[in-house]
Scaffold this motif. Structure first.
Motif, short mmCIF file in Angstrom:
data_model
loop_
_atom_site.label_atom_id
_atom_site.label_comp_id
_atom_site.label_asym_id
_atom_site.label_seq_id
_atom_site.Cartn_x
_atom_site.Cartn_y
_atom_site.Cartn_z
N ALA A 1 0.82 -1.21 0.00
CA ALA A 1 0.00 0.00 0.00
C ALA A 1 0.86 1.27 0.00
N ASN A 2 2.14 1.14 0.19
CA ASN A 2 3.03 2.28 0.24
C ASN A 2 3.13 2.94 -1.12
N GLN A 3 3.00 4.26 -1.17
CA GLN A 3 3.03 4.99 -2.43
C GLN A 3 4.36 4.82 -3.16
N ASN A 4 5.46 4.74 -2.42
CA ASN A 4 6.77 4.55 -3.05
C ASN A 4 6.83 3.20 -3.76
N PHE A 5 6.27 2.16 -3.14
CA PHE A 5 6.28 0.85 -3.78
C PHE A 5 5.38 0.83 -5.01
N ILE A 6 4.24 1.51 -4.93
CA ILE A 6 3.36 1.61 -6.09
C ILE A 6 4.07 2.34 -7.23
N ASP A 7 4.80 3.41 -6.89
CA ASP A 7 5.58 4.12 -7.90
C ASP A 7 6.65 3.22 -8.50
N LEU A 8 7.29 2.40 -7.66
CA LEU A 8 8.30 1.45 -8.15
C LEU A 8 7.68 0.48 -9.14
N GLN A 9 6.52 -0.05 -8.81
CA GLN A 9 5.84 -0.98 -9.71
C GLN A 9 5.52 -0.31 -11.04
N ASN A 10 5.04 0.92 -10.99
CA ASN A 10 4.73 1.65 -12.23
C ASN A 10 5.99 1.89 -13.06
N GLN A 11 7.07 2.26 -12.40
CA GLN A 11 8.33 2.49 -13.10
C GLN A 11 8.87 1.20 -13.72
N LEU A 12 8.74 0.08 -13.01
CA LEU A 12 9.20 -1.20 -13.55
C LEU A 12 8.38 -1.60 -14.77
N ALA A 13 7.07 -1.36 -14.74
CA ALA A 13 6.23 -1.67 -15.90
C ALA A 13 6.63 -0.81 -17.09
N GLN A 14 6.87 0.47 -16.84
CA GLN A 14 7.29 1.37 -17.92
C GLN A 14 8.66 0.98 -18.45
N LEU A 15 9.57 0.62 -17.56
CA LEU A 15 10.91 0.21 -17.96
C LEU A 15 10.87 -1.05 -18.80
N GLU A 16 10.04 -2.01 -18.42
CA GLU A 16 9.91 -3.25 -19.20
C GLU A 16 9.41 -2.94 -20.61
N ASN A 17 8.48 -2.01 -20.74
CA ASN A 17 7.99 -1.61 -22.07
C ASN A 17 9.10 -0.96 -22.89
N GLU A 18 9.91 -0.11 -22.25
CA GLU A 18 11.00 0.54 -22.96
C GLU A 18 12.08 -0.46 -23.38
N ILE A 19 12.36 -1.43 -22.51
CA ILE A 19 13.34 -2.46 -22.85
C ILE A 19 12.85 -3.29 -24.03
N GLN A 20 11.58 -3.64 -24.01
CA GLN A 20 11.01 -4.41 -25.11
C GLN A 20 11.10 -3.62 -26.43
N MET A 21 10.83 -2.32 -26.38
CA MET A 21 10.92 -1.50 -27.57
C MET A 21 12.37 -1.42 -28.06
N ALA A 22 13.31 -1.28 -27.14
CA ALA A 22 14.73 -1.21 -27.51
C ALA A 22 15.20 -2.53 -28.13
N ARG A 23 14.73 -3.65 -27.59
CA ARG A 23 15.10 -4.96 -28.16
C ARG A 23 14.57 -5.09 -29.58
N ARG A 24 13.33 -4.67 -29.80
CA ARG A 24 12.77 -4.74 -31.15
C ARG A 24 13.56 -3.86 -32.11
N TYR A 25 13.93 -2.66 -31.67
CA TYR A 25 14.71 -1.76 -32.52
C TYR A 25 16.07 -2.38 -32.83
N TYR A 26 16.74 -2.90 -31.81
CA TYR A 26 18.05 -3.53 -32.00
C TYR A 26 17.95 -4.68 -32.99
N ASN A 27 16.97 -5.56 -32.80
CA ASN A 27 16.82 -6.71 -33.69
C ASN A 27 16.50 -6.29 -35.11
N GLY A 28 15.71 -5.22 -35.28
CA GLY A 28 15.44 -4.70 -36.62
C GLY A 28 16.70 -4.18 -37.28
N THR A 29 17.53 -3.50 -36.51
CA THR A 29 18.79 -2.98 -37.03
C THR A 29 19.74 -4.11 -37.39
N VAL A 30 19.80 -5.14 -36.54
CA VAL A 30 20.64 -6.31 -36.83
C VAL A 30 20.16 -7.00 -38.10
#
Length: 129
Positions: free
Chosen positions: A53-82
Motif C-alpha cells: 500500500a506504500n506509495q513509493n512501492f506503487i511508484d516502483l511498480q509503475n516504473q518497472l512496468a514502464q521500464l519493461e515496455n522501454e526495454i522491449q521496444m529497444a530490443r525490437r529496434y536492435y533486432n530490426g537494425t541487426v
C-alpha cells in the motif's frame, strides 16, 4: 528479514551485471536472471500489506512496468537494425565490401528460455487496496 534483504541485494547485483555486460549473450543472460529475481521481489512484497500500500512501492511498480515496455521496444529496434545489417552484408555488391573489411553478421537479441520471455506480472489492484 534476511531473505528479503538477500532478494533485494540479488536484484541490485543482477541489475549492475546487466548494465555492465559487454556482449549481447552476456546481456541476455543477465537480463533473464534480473527478470526472474524481480518476480521474487514482488513475491516478497506480497507478504507485507503495508509495503504493497506504500506509495513509493506503487511508484516502483509503475516504473518497472514502464521500464519493461522501454526495454522491449529497444530490443525490437536492435533486432530490426541487426536484421537490416545482416541483409546488407549478404546482398551483392555490399557482400564484396563487407568481405574486404571483415564485417560480420551480428547476433540477434533472443531469450532462449520461454519463461524468461514472459513479461513479469505486476498487480496494481492489490497494491491500491
Amino acid at each position: 528479514m534476511g531473505h528479503e534483504r538477500s532478494v533485494l541485494e540479488q536484484v541490485t547485483s543482477l541489475r549492475a551485471q546487466a548494465m555492465n555486460a559487454s556482449s549481447i549473450g552476456a546481456k541476455i543472460t543477465a537480463e533473464a536472471a534480473l527478470t526472474r529475481s524481480l518476480g521474487a521481489l514482488f513475491a516478497v512484497a506480497e507478504n507485507y500489506p503495508d509495503l504493497k500500500a506504500n506509495q513509493n512501492f506503487i511508484d516502483l511498480q509503475n516504473q518497472l512496468a514502464q521500464l519493461e515496455n522501454e526495454i522491449q521496444m529497444a530490443r525490437r529496434y536492435y533486432n530490426g537494425t541487426v536484421r537490416n545489417l545482416n541483409i546488407a552484408i549478404e546482398t551483392f555488391p555490399n557482400s564484396v565490401v563487407a568481405g574486404m573489411f571483415n564485417f560480420a553478421k551480428a547476433e540477434f537479441f533472443e531469450i532462449e528460455d520461454e519463461a524468461d520471455r514472459a513479461v513479469p506480472k505486476v498487480d496494481f489492484s492489490a497494491a491500491r487496496q
